[in-house]
Design a protein around this motif. Structure first.
Motif, short mmCIF file in Angstrom:
data_model
loop_
_atom_site.label_atom_id
_atom_site.label_comp_id
_atom_site.label_asym_id
_atom_site.label_seq_id
_atom_site.Cartn_x
_atom_site.Cartn_y
_atom_site.Cartn_z
N SER A 66 0.37 17.04 -7.51
CA SER A 66 1.53 16.47 -6.83
C SER A 66 1.42 14.95 -6.79
CB SER A 66 1.61 17.02 -5.40
OG SER A 66 2.74 16.50 -4.75
N GLU A 67 2.43 14.28 -7.33
CA GLU A 67 2.49 12.82 -7.31
C GLU A 67 3.85 12.39 -6.79
OE1 GLU A 67 1.12 10.81 -10.89
OE2 GLU A 67 0.38 12.73 -11.64
N GLY A 68 3.89 11.23 -6.17
CA GLY A 68 5.15 10.70 -5.69
C GLY A 68 5.56 11.25 -4.34
N ASP A 69 6.57 10.63 -3.77
CA ASP A 69 7.04 10.98 -2.43
C ASP A 69 8.40 11.67 -2.52
OD1 ASP A 69 7.72 11.18 0.21
OD2 ASP A 69 7.31 9.09 0.73
N PHE A 70 8.38 12.98 -2.65
CA PHE A 70 9.62 13.75 -2.73
C PHE A 70 10.31 13.84 -1.38
CE2 PHE A 70 7.11 15.23 -6.35
CZ PHE A 70 8.04 15.11 -7.38
N LYS A 71 9.52 13.75 -0.31
CA LYS A 71 10.10 13.79 1.03
C LYS A 71 11.05 12.61 1.24
CE LYS A 71 8.90 14.15 5.94
NZ LYS A 71 7.78 14.24 6.92
N GLU A 72 10.70 11.47 0.68
CA GLU A 72 11.57 10.30 0.80
C GLU A 72 12.91 10.55 0.11
OE1 GLU A 72 11.77 5.54 -0.40
OE2 GLU A 72 10.07 6.77 -1.05
#
Length: 232
Positions: free
Chosen positions: A38-44
Motif C-alpha cells: 500500500s502506497e499513497g494516501d487514498f483516505k485523502e
C-alpha cells in the motif's frame, strides 16, 4: 496476508498486471491477485470527493481536479494507472465512491443482493476485476466451503411455491431471477478478505470458463467510512 494467500489453493499471487491478465485459471484456482504494498494516501482522496448518491461514479476528470498532497497524488497516480491498464486491456473500469449498496429485503428466506455470497455471470468470457483502495473490502470463499442456496431444501421449497404462479420452467425461473447465483457459507467456512490496494481478477460463470466461478460478497461497510472501489 501475502503468506496466508500463497498457502491457499483458490488464490494465485502474481507480480504484474501482465501476469494478472495472462495467467490461466486452473484446478481450484479461480482468483488471481496482483499483490501490492500500500502506497499513497487514498483516505485523502475519499475525503475530497463528493458523494452524490449512495454509489457515486468518479471520473478521471473528477480525480484530476482534486488538490492533493504528495501522498495523495501518489494514490491518484496508482488509480489512474490501474484504470488505463484495464482500458488498454479492453475492460471498462468504474471507480466508485460508495456509502452502501441497496439491500434486498423482498424475500425473508433468501437474499440476492451483493452482500450475499454470489458469483458473477457474463454473456462473454470476461472476468471480474476489482480493487478496494480504501474502506472495507470484499470476501471470497472456496467453492467447497459454500452451497448454492437453491439446493438448500427449505429454500428450494419456498422457491417452488413462488414459481407456481409463473409459466416458466422452474430452472428458467431460478435463472431469470438470479437465485442460482447465490450461495450460503458452510459451517466452519473460512472466507478470504481481499484487503486494500491489491488488484484482483475473479473467474465468472460462463460456459467456456475452465474453472468454477469465484464466490464473493461485498463487505458490510465500516461505520462513518466510505469505500473507494475500482470494478469492472
Amino acid at each position: 496476508m501475502n503468506q496466508a494467500l500463497s498457502n491457499h489453493n483458490q488464490v494465485k499471487l502474481v507480480s504484474s498486471f501482465e501476469e494478472l491478465v495472462k495467467t490461466d485459471f486452473q484446478g481450484e484456482n479461480n482468483a488471481l491477485c496482483w499483490h501490492r504494498n500500500s502506497e499513497g494516501d487514498f483516505k485523502e482522496i475519499v475525503s475530497k470527493l463528493e458523494l452524490k448518491e449512495n454509489i457515486t461514479e468518479v471520473s478521471v476528470e473528477d480525480l484530476l481536479e482534486l488538490k492533493l498532497s504528495a501522498e495523495g497524488n501518489i494514490a491518484r497516480e496508482i488509480i489512474l494507472n490501474d484504470m488505463q491498464l484495464l482500458k488498454d486491456f479492453g475492460a471498462q473500469p468504474s471507480l466508485n465512491l460508495l456509502k452502501n449498496y441497496d439491500r434486498d429485503d423482498e424475500f425473508s428466506f433468501i437474499s440476492t443482493d451483493v452482500y450475499s455470497f454470489h458469483v458473477d455471470r457474463s454473456p462473454v468470457l470476461m472476468d471480474t476485476f476489482l480493487c478496494t483502495y480504501f474502506g472495507a473490502s470484499s470476501d471470497i470463499i472456496s467453492n467447497s466451503e459454500a452451497e448454492q442456496k437453491i439446493l438448500i431444501p427449505e429454500i428450494r421449497e419456498k422457491l417452488k411455491e413462488l414459481h407456481n404462479n409463473t409459466e416458466q420452467s422452474f430452472e428458467e425461473f431460478l435463472t431469470e431471477n438470479f437465485f442460482d447465483l447465490h450461495y450460503a457459507a458452510k459451517t466452519n467456512a473460512k472466507p478470504i478478505n481481499l484487503g486494500n490496494s491489491h488488484l484482483w481478477r475473479l473467474a465468472v460463470d460462463h460456459s467456456d470458463q475452465a474453472v468454477l466461478p469465484c464466490i464473493h460478497r461485498a463487505p458490510v461497510e465500516n461505520k462513518d467510512e466510505y469505500r473507494l472501489l475500482l470494478i469492472c
